[in-house]
Design an enzyme around this catalytic site. Sequence first.
Site, PDB file in Angstrom:
ATOM      1  N   ASP A 158      -6.197  -6.884   4.390  1.00  0.00           N
ATOM      2  CA  ASP A 158      -7.534  -6.294   3.672  1.00  0.00           C
ATOM      3  C   ASP A 158      -8.449  -7.263   2.985  1.00  0.00           C
ATOM      4  O   ASP A 158      -9.717  -7.327   3.130  1.00  0.00           O
ATOM      5  CB  ASP A 158      -7.065  -5.223   2.611  1.00  0.00           C
ATOM      6  CG  ASP A 158      -8.321  -4.497   1.963  1.00  0.00           C
ATOM      7  OD1 ASP A 158      -9.052  -4.284   2.526  1.00  0.00           O
ATOM      8  OD2 ASP A 158      -8.070  -4.431   0.477  1.00  0.00           O
ATOM      9  N   LYS A 193       3.191 -15.393   3.106  1.00  0.00           N
ATOM     10  CA  LYS A 193       3.335 -16.204   1.864  1.00  0.00           C
ATOM     11  C   LYS A 193       4.841 -16.362   1.682  1.00  0.00           C
ATOM     12  O   LYS A 193       5.343 -16.024   0.638  1.00  0.00           O
ATOM     13  CB  LYS A 193       2.882 -15.467   0.562  1.00  0.00           C
ATOM     14  CG  LYS A 193       2.839 -16.118  -0.849  1.00  0.00           C
ATOM     15  CD  LYS A 193       1.694 -17.286  -0.833  1.00  0.00           C
ATOM     16  CE  LYS A 193       1.709 -18.114  -2.273  1.00  0.00           C
ATOM     17  NZ  LYS A 193       0.878 -19.134  -2.155  1.00  0.00           N
ATOM     18  N   ASP A 216     -12.464  -8.907   4.530  1.00  0.00           N
ATOM     19  CA  ASP A 216     -13.710  -8.930   3.674  1.00  0.00           C
ATOM     20  C   ASP A 216     -14.385 -10.113   3.643  1.00  0.00           C
ATOM     21  O   ASP A 216     -15.406 -10.508   3.684  1.00  0.00           O
ATOM     22  CB  ASP A 216     -13.480  -8.236   2.129  1.00  0.00           C
ATOM     23  CG  ASP A 216     -13.851  -6.785   2.240  1.00  0.00           C
ATOM     24  OD1 ASP A 216     -13.194  -6.159   3.191  1.00  0.00           O
ATOM     25  OD2 ASP A 216     -14.144  -6.501   0.917  1.00  0.00           O
ATOM     26  N   ASP A 246      -3.128 -18.259   1.003  1.00  0.00           N
ATOM     27  CA  ASP A 246      -4.076 -18.999   0.416  1.00  0.00           C
ATOM     28  C   ASP A 246      -4.602 -19.977   0.970  1.00  0.00           C
ATOM     29  O   ASP A 246      -5.928 -20.413   1.017  1.00  0.00           O
ATOM     30  CB  ASP A 246      -3.436 -19.751  -1.036  1.00  0.00           C
ATOM     31  CG  ASP A 246      -2.147 -20.235  -0.749  1.00  0.00           C
ATOM     32  OD1 ASP A 246      -1.529 -19.995   0.377  1.00  0.00           O
ATOM     33  OD2 ASP A 246      -1.599 -20.901  -1.655  1.00  0.00           O
ATOM     34  N   TYR A 305       0.671  -1.191   0.104  1.00  0.00           N
ATOM     35  CA  TYR A 305      -0.043   0.147  -0.077  1.00  0.00           C
ATOM     36  C   TYR A 305       0.925   1.257   0.048  1.00  0.00           C
ATOM     37  O   TYR A 305       0.497   2.145  -0.451  1.00  0.00           O
ATOM     38  CB  TYR A 305      -0.869  -0.119   1.199  1.00  0.00           C
ATOM     39  CG  TYR A 305      -2.164  -0.770   1.057  1.00  0.00           C
ATOM     40  CD1 TYR A 305      -2.228  -2.085   0.720  1.00  0.00           C
ATOM     41  CD2 TYR A 305      -3.444  -0.136   1.435  1.00  0.00           C
ATOM     42  CE1 TYR A 305      -3.549  -2.733   0.672  1.00  0.00           C
ATOM     43  CE2 TYR A 305      -4.594  -0.832   1.134  1.00  0.00           C
ATOM     44  CZ  TYR A 305      -4.467  -1.933   1.073  1.00  0.00           C
ATOM     45  OH  TYR A 305      -5.629  -2.747   0.570  1.00  0.00           O
TER      46      TYR A 305
HETATM   47  C1  IPM Z   1     -10.484  -1.050   4.092  1.00  0.00           C
HETATM   48  C2  IPM Z   1     -10.456  -0.396   2.503  1.00  0.00           C
HETATM   49  C3  IPM Z   1      -9.252   0.602   2.412  1.00  0.00           C
HETATM   50  C4  IPM Z   1      -8.295  -0.321   2.274  1.00  0.00           C
HETATM   51  C5  IPM Z   1      -9.536   1.167   0.810  1.00  0.00           C
HETATM   52  C6  IPM Z   1     -10.522   2.284   0.927  1.00  0.00           C
HETATM   53  C7  IPM Z   1      -8.309   2.101   0.479  1.00  0.00           C
HETATM   54  O1  IPM Z   1     -10.631  -1.476   1.531  1.00  0.00           O
HETATM   55  O2  IPM Z   1     -10.382  -0.331   4.812  1.00  0.00           O
HETATM   56  O3  IPM Z   1     -10.446  -2.178   4.017  1.00  0.00           O
HETATM   57  O4  IPM Z   1      -7.808  -0.989   1.259  1.00  0.00           O
HETATM   58  O5  IPM Z   1      -7.631  -0.373   3.286  1.00  0.00           O
HETATM   59 MG    MG Z   2     -10.885  -3.348   2.336  1.00  0.00          MG
END
Ligand code: IPM
Ligand code: MG
Length: 365
Positions: free
Chosen positions: A239, A183, A243, A215, A138
């Site tokens: 990240d 990884k 999710d 993975d 990032y």
């Molecule tokens: C999160 C989001 C952010 C990230 C984006 C919006 C930059 O996806 O906070 O998880 O990737 O960190």
């Molecule tokens: Mg995110």
Amino acid sequence: MIDIAVLPGDGVGPEVTSEAVQCLQVLSDHRGLGLRFGEHDFGGIAIDRHGEPLPALTLAACREADAILLGAVGGPKWDGASVRPEQGLLRLRKELGLFANLRPAKTLQGLEHISPIRPETTRGADILIVRELTGGIYFGERHCDERQASDLCAYDRDQIERVAHVAFRAARTRRGKLTSVDKANVLATSKLWRQTVTEIAADYPDVTIDHLYVDACAMALILEPRRFDVVLTENLFGDILSDELSALGGSIGLLGSASIGAEGPGLFEPIHGSAPALAGLDTVNPAGTIASTAMMLDQLDFGEWADVLRGALEQTLAEGCRTPDVGGDARCSEFGDQVRRNLCAALRRHDAQRQIISAVHRCCA
Ligand code: IPM
Ligand code: MG
């Protein structure tokens, strides 16, 4: 007074932060917490108004605040723009040194059916992802021309050590288990990651540690979520895995997060995005943002009220007041109202219990 900088941001951000602020306000009023809220432009809306996603005034207000509440940033409107709303978020995390991002997810009792994963697999699962937040790909050097693009992923030992300590300490307060995800069979940064985490583990003999490739971890989180307690990982993996983990509760709208540094204010935000298609419809789920404010209360040393707020939130979901993402038809504002009703009822019960306890004390004195 305790100053909370509120950054509603874009899309559904203003709706979810509004519900969460109202919950905090109820607690503050009833328990004299002295919370004070100030709203600031951030993200796409700040690009529109000030030409940049993190205006100097917003950054200054965040630095001075005791905590920061963020909605979400981004949207198709800024897709082709030279500066993106997301850059504001990355810069804010970096400027404030918020290197550890805590993302808890668990299956709520009675709500197992909301998840697409079978209840017998998810029942009782309770996972905390600790994501490194200010390093890795990032923040590495970027290059992009017509024919070639590259993103550098770099970590140094100090960055890994400090977030590892956060994760090990968290594991100590939970079930004493830590899974470090990397990884290391391919990436140099992951080799350093594994080596460093292994060394730090020696300081925490009471925590059981294992290492997993990302993975394999992505699969195991879905197939056997109960085997995990704390999951420690680098920025990009964290990240993605966080999710994925939203499948556990059934909706990303349920998950909150806390980003913390060595000092200064923490940043509290739901893990979902700005969901532009839902903006302004009053249908988004504010639960993740309310859960984030509970984490904020913990951080501000109001742990007792954080638990009461979490209780009211879980009660609301269990009672069947649910937004469409979790199979209900409640509006965002209705859900928020119900959480506040449950919160007030919980505070009244709390008062009643206290009165009984002090009456007993008086009798015994
Ligand atoms: C999160 C989001 C952010 C990230 C984006 C919006 C930059 O996806 O906070 O998880 O990737 O960190
Ligand atoms: Mg995110």
